[in-house]
Design a protein around this motif. Structure first.
Motif, PDB file in Angstrom:
ATOM      1  N   ARG A  50       0.815  -1.220   0.000  1.00  0.00           N
ATOM      2  CA  ARG A  50       0.000   0.000   0.000  1.00  0.00           C
ATOM      3  C   ARG A  50       0.846   1.267   0.000  1.00  0.00           C
ATOM      4  O   ARG A  50       0.337   2.352  -0.236  1.00  0.00           O
ATOM      5  CB  ARG A  50      -0.998  -0.005   1.163  1.00  0.00           C
ATOM      6  N   ASP A  51       2.148   1.149   0.242  1.00  0.00           N
ATOM      7  CA  ASP A  51       3.025   2.321   0.218  1.00  0.00           C
ATOM      8  C   ASP A  51       3.582   2.625  -1.165  1.00  0.00           C
ATOM      9  O   ASP A  51       4.288   3.610  -1.337  1.00  0.00           O
ATOM     10  CB  ASP A  51       4.190   2.120   1.196  1.00  0.00           C
ATOM     11  N   CYS A  52       3.309   1.760  -2.145  1.00  0.00           N
ATOM     12  CA  CYS A  52       3.813   1.969  -3.505  1.00  0.00           C
ATOM     13  C   CYS A  52       2.978   3.026  -4.220  1.00  0.00           C
ATOM     14  O   CYS A  52       1.757   2.937  -4.244  1.00  0.00           O
ATOM     15  CB  CYS A  52       3.742   0.674  -4.316  1.00  0.00           C
ATOM     16  N   HIS A  53       3.655   4.004  -4.790  1.00  0.00           N
ATOM     17  CA  HIS A  53       2.986   5.035  -5.583  1.00  0.00           C
ATOM     18  C   HIS A  53       3.728   5.131  -6.904  1.00  0.00           C
ATOM     19  O   HIS A  53       4.659   5.916  -7.049  1.00  0.00           O
ATOM     20  CB  HIS A  53       2.979   6.375  -4.839  1.00  0.00           C
ATOM     21  N   ALA A  59      10.482   5.267 -14.413  1.00  0.00           N
ATOM     22  CA  ALA A  59      11.405   4.256 -13.916  1.00  0.00           C
ATOM     23  C   ALA A  59      11.131   4.068 -12.433  1.00  0.00           C
ATOM     24  O   ALA A  59      10.824   5.026 -11.722  1.00  0.00           O
ATOM     25  CB  ALA A  59      12.847   4.711 -14.117  1.00  0.00           C
ATOM     26  N   VAL A  60      11.226   2.819 -11.974  1.00  0.00           N
ATOM     27  CA  VAL A  60      11.040   2.532 -10.560  1.00  0.00           C
ATOM     28  C   VAL A  60      12.094   1.520 -10.135  1.00  0.00           C
ATOM     29  O   VAL A  60      12.439   0.613 -10.886  1.00  0.00           O
ATOM     30  CB  VAL A  60       9.616   1.997 -10.269  1.00  0.00           C
ATOM     31  N   GLU A  61      12.656   1.741  -8.957  1.00  0.00           N
ATOM     32  CA  GLU A  61      13.536   0.734  -8.371  1.00  0.00           C
ATOM     33  C   GLU A  61      12.742   0.057  -7.261  1.00  0.00           C
ATOM     34  O   GLU A  61      12.196   0.732  -6.392  1.00  0.00           O
ATOM     35  CB  GLU A  61      14.800   1.346  -7.789  1.00  0.00           C
ATOM     36  N   ILE A  62      12.664  -1.258  -7.350  1.00  0.00           N
ATOM     37  CA  ILE A  62      11.950  -2.000  -6.313  1.00  0.00           C
ATOM     38  C   ILE A  62      12.912  -2.911  -5.573  1.00  0.00           C
ATOM     39  O   ILE A  62      13.893  -3.399  -6.133  1.00  0.00           O
ATOM     40  CB  ILE A  62      10.775  -2.820  -6.895  1.00  0.00           C
ATOM     41  N   ILE A  63      12.624  -3.089  -4.303  1.00  0.00           N
ATOM     42  CA  ILE A  63      13.286  -4.096  -3.482  1.00  0.00           C
ATOM     43  C   ILE A  63      12.170  -5.021  -3.045  1.00  0.00           C
ATOM     44  O   ILE A  63      11.136  -4.563  -2.547  1.00  0.00           O
ATOM     45  CB  ILE A  63      13.993  -3.478  -2.263  1.00  0.00           C
ATOM     46  N   GLY A  64      12.351  -6.306  -3.285  1.00  0.00           N
ATOM     47  CA  GLY A  64      11.304  -7.245  -2.931  1.00  0.00           C
ATOM     48  C   GLY A  64      11.775  -8.676  -3.044  1.00  0.00           C
ATOM     49  O   GLY A  64      12.910  -8.947  -3.426  1.00  0.00           O
ATOM     50  N   LYS A  65      10.868  -9.575  -2.699  1.00  0.00           N
ATOM     51  CA  LYS A  65      11.182 -10.999  -2.693  1.00  0.00           C
ATOM     52  C   LYS A  65      10.556 -11.676  -3.902  1.00  0.00           C
ATOM     53  O   LYS A  65       9.377 -11.472  -4.197  1.00  0.00           O
ATOM     54  CB  LYS A  65      10.666 -11.633  -1.404  1.00  0.00           C
ATOM     55  N   VAL A  66      11.359 -12.476  -4.605  1.00  0.00           N
ATOM     56  CA  VAL A  66      10.875 -13.224  -5.765  1.00  0.00           C
ATOM     57  C   VAL A  66      10.100 -14.435  -5.246  1.00  0.00           C
ATOM     58  O   VAL A  66      10.616 -15.214  -4.440  1.00  0.00           O
ATOM     59  CB  VAL A  66      12.054 -13.697  -6.649  1.00  0.00           C
ATOM     60  N   GLN A  75       8.717  -4.758  -1.244  1.00  0.00           N
ATOM     61  CA  GLN A  75       8.865  -4.260   0.123  1.00  0.00           C
ATOM     62  C   GLN A  75       9.102  -2.756   0.114  1.00  0.00           C
ATOM     63  O   GLN A  75       8.697  -2.064   1.033  1.00  0.00           O
ATOM     64  CB  GLN A  75      10.007  -4.987   0.824  1.00  0.00           C
ATOM     65  N   ALA A  76       9.775  -2.258  -0.928  1.00  0.00           N
ATOM     66  CA  ALA A  76      10.032  -0.821  -1.056  1.00  0.00           C
ATOM     67  C   ALA A  76      10.126  -0.472  -2.532  1.00  0.00           C
ATOM     68  O   ALA A  76      10.615  -1.275  -3.326  1.00  0.00           O
ATOM     69  CB  ALA A  76      11.329  -0.446  -0.353  1.00  0.00           C
ATOM     70  N   ALA A  77       9.649   0.712  -2.892  1.00  0.00           N
ATOM     71  CA  ALA A  77       9.710   1.174  -4.277  1.00  0.00           C
ATOM     72  C   ALA A  77      10.095   2.652  -4.294  1.00  0.00           C
ATOM     73  O   ALA A  77       9.609   3.426  -3.478  1.00  0.00           O
ATOM     74  CB  ALA A  77       8.363   0.979  -4.968  1.00  0.00           C
ATOM     75  N   THR A  78      10.967   3.018  -5.232  1.00  0.00           N
ATOM     76  CA  THR A  78      11.404   4.399  -5.388  1.00  0.00           C
ATOM     77  C   THR A  78      11.182   4.834  -6.827  1.00  0.00           C
ATOM     78  O   THR A  78      11.689   4.188  -7.749  1.00  0.00           O
ATOM     79  CB  THR A  78      12.911   4.541  -5.045  1.00  0.00           C
ATOM     80  N   ASP A  79      10.434   5.903  -7.023  1.00  0.00           N
ATOM     81  CA  ASP A  79      10.188   6.446  -8.359  1.00  0.00           C
ATOM     82  C   ASP A  79      11.419   7.237  -8.793  1.00  0.00           C
ATOM     83  O   ASP A  79      11.850   8.150  -8.111  1.00  0.00           O
ATOM     84  CB  ASP A  79       8.951   7.356  -8.314  1.00  0.00           C
ATOM     85  N   PHE A  80      11.975   6.868  -9.961  1.00  0.00           N
ATOM     86  CA  PHE A  80      13.154   7.551 -10.501  1.00  0.00           C
ATOM     87  C   PHE A  80      12.804   8.453 -11.680  1.00  0.00           C
ATOM     88  O   PHE A  80      13.684   8.909 -12.392  1.00  0.00           O
ATOM     89  CB  PHE A  80      14.216   6.535 -10.927  1.00  0.00           C
ATOM     90  N   GLY A  81      11.512   8.691 -11.914  1.00  0.00           N
ATOM     91  CA  GLY A  81      11.118   9.614 -12.963  1.00  0.00           C
ATOM     92  C   GLY A  81      11.324   9.053 -14.363  1.00  0.00           C
ATOM     93  O   GLY A  81      11.247   7.849 -14.579  1.00  0.00           O
ATOM     94  N   THR A  82      11.612   9.939 -15.315  1.00  0.00           N
ATOM     95  CA  THR A  82      11.653   9.527 -16.714  1.00  0.00           C
ATOM     96  C   THR A  82      13.026   9.671 -17.375  1.00  0.00           C
ATOM     97  O   THR A  82      13.175   9.341 -18.540  1.00  0.00           O
ATOM     98  CB  THR A  82      10.634  10.335 -17.534  1.00  0.00           C
ATOM     99  N   GLY A  83      14.025  10.127 -16.667  1.00  0.00           N
ATOM    100  CA  GLY A  83      15.323  10.391 -17.307  1.00  0.00           C
ATOM    101  C   GLY A  83      16.350   9.281 -17.175  1.00  0.00           C
ATOM    102  O   GLY A  83      17.546   9.559 -17.155  1.00  0.00           O
ATOM    103  N   ILE A  84      15.927   8.038 -17.103  1.00  0.00           N
ATOM    104  CA  ILE A  84      16.855   6.927 -16.863  1.00  0.00           C
ATOM    105  C   ILE A  84      17.320   6.306 -18.180  1.00  0.00           C
ATOM    106  O   ILE A  84      16.522   6.038 -19.066  1.00  0.00           O
ATOM    107  CB  ILE A  84      16.177   5.837 -15.999  1.00  0.00           C
ATOM    108  N   ASP A  85      18.629   6.061 -18.280  1.00  0.00           N
ATOM    109  CA  ASP A  85      19.204   5.341 -19.420  1.00  0.00           C
ATOM    110  C   ASP A  85      19.211   3.856 -19.056  1.00  0.00           C
ATOM    111  O   ASP A  85      20.104   3.379 -18.366  1.00  0.00           O
ATOM    112  CB  ASP A  85      20.626   5.851 -19.690  1.00  0.00           C
TER     113      ASP A  85
END
Length: 106
Positions: A50-53, A59-66, A75-85
């Motif tokens: 529920r904390d994921c937005h 681009a998003v970096e996620i940490i989680g369990k497969v 478990q955690a997600a970070t939005d990195f916007g649109t400028g990722i190569d």
């Protein structure tokens, strides 16, 4: 303080990391309820908390369990916007697997 390892992976690495904690950078392709699909060197289904937005196309970096179905439970997600190569980011991930002894325990 000892932190759990979160090896960086791409979609082709999922099978080798079942039931392990991982870190993945991908582009949000679809969002539907508590699930999403990201492109991380291939399509990956992720199960959101529920904390994921997330935002489509970002681009998003996620940490989680497969899990056993090769989905990632976030478990955690970070939005990195649109400028990722992504080509450069994916090359870094591939390098960490070629030299994994430097980056994580097997």
């Amino acid at each position: 303080m000892d932190h759990p390892q979160t090896p960086r992976i791409l979609a082709p690495h999922l099978q080798a990391f079942q039931h392990k904690l991982v870190r993945m950078l991908g582009k949000v392709e679809t969002l539907q309820g508590d699930t999403a699909v990201i492109d991380a060197g291939g399509k990956v289904d992720i199960i959101l908390n529920r904390d994921c937005h997330l935002a489509l196309g970002h681009a998003v970096e996620i940490i989680g369990k497969v899990d056993g179905n090769l989905h990632i439970k976030v478990q955690a997600a970070t939005d990195f916007g649109t400028g990722i190569d992504f080509d450069a980011a994916n090359a870094v991930v591939e390098a960490t697997h070629r030299h994994k002894e430097i980056f994580y325990d097997d």
